[in-house]
Design an enzyme around this catalytic site. Sequence first.
Site: not given
Length: 334
Positions: A166, A234, A270
């Site tokens: 991430d 995300k 996400k």
Amino acid sequence: MTTTQLALRDRTQSLIGGEPSDANLNRYLHGIPGVDAVGLEQRAAGLGSRSIKTTSKAWALDRIISLIDLTTLEGADTPGKVRSLVAKAMTPDAADMSTPRVAAVCVYGDMVPYAVEALGSAHSAGRDDGINVAAVATAFPSGRASLAVKLSDTSDAVAAGADEIDMVIDRGAFLSGRYGQVFDEIVAVKEACRRADGSFAHLKVILETGELNTYDNIRRASWLAILAGGDFIKTSTGKVAPAATLPVTLSMLEVVRDWHRLTGVKIGVKPAGGIRASKDAIKYLVTVAETVGEEWLTPHLFRFGASSLLNDVLLQRQKMTSGHYSGPDYVTID
């Protein structure tokens, strides 16, 4: 430049009509239709007001669990805390072994070896029934470091066994219009996700939507992250308010939908930060199903970045089974 980097550049060139320079990316991204903020928020509110039947709620609670990245990202994290997190990921409810496992545990890079060790045979290794290890990288959460540091951060986590990375984008560069720099960093981080066997850890690109200020910026950043090779987009680090919101996630899902229509490629989404209640998570499931389709409701294409959400889902799940809520000691404190 590696084969992967060249392939990403070639794909981007064909779509934007030239090299991924600031000028060409600016022309392409600012040529994307603007967001109707009122319409977006009204649609999100409408999707969030949908009611579901009891049988559907039982399915939804189990599906939420299976989509959670169970997360600890604190400066005080220890190997012991990570092992406890993994134990909960593997057995969310010791009183009900039918409870699904979560999709992944998400930790800082230096905690990856402890997560991998604690998972043992439950570590995904590409299996559908396994649990992934996700690591935040690239000087998370600020992203304020040299590219060399960001790449080292990423490659170290992958070498330690991380299945997913991430990363955070450089919001300062993006807001300054230095789109080429943001593009090049994502491409470079993607290459740093390469494992020794030539395969890649999945790359989730964190936009930190709370700092991007407008829906138009969020849409442009989403397109830019996908053009550069992100496997997921995300919303947030969870360290900046506001974090995930339903309108922001809807906007990102619309980009994913449009990308799939354009290229046939499926990108994951996400939402992370601030989603603590089951009733709110169900709104996201409905929004995903209505925007990109139910096929996106798998760990490969949708995740919740959360730490406390799992506890509420477990309490709601237990309520459906027994007819009453358990006491506060029913779930562990994260």
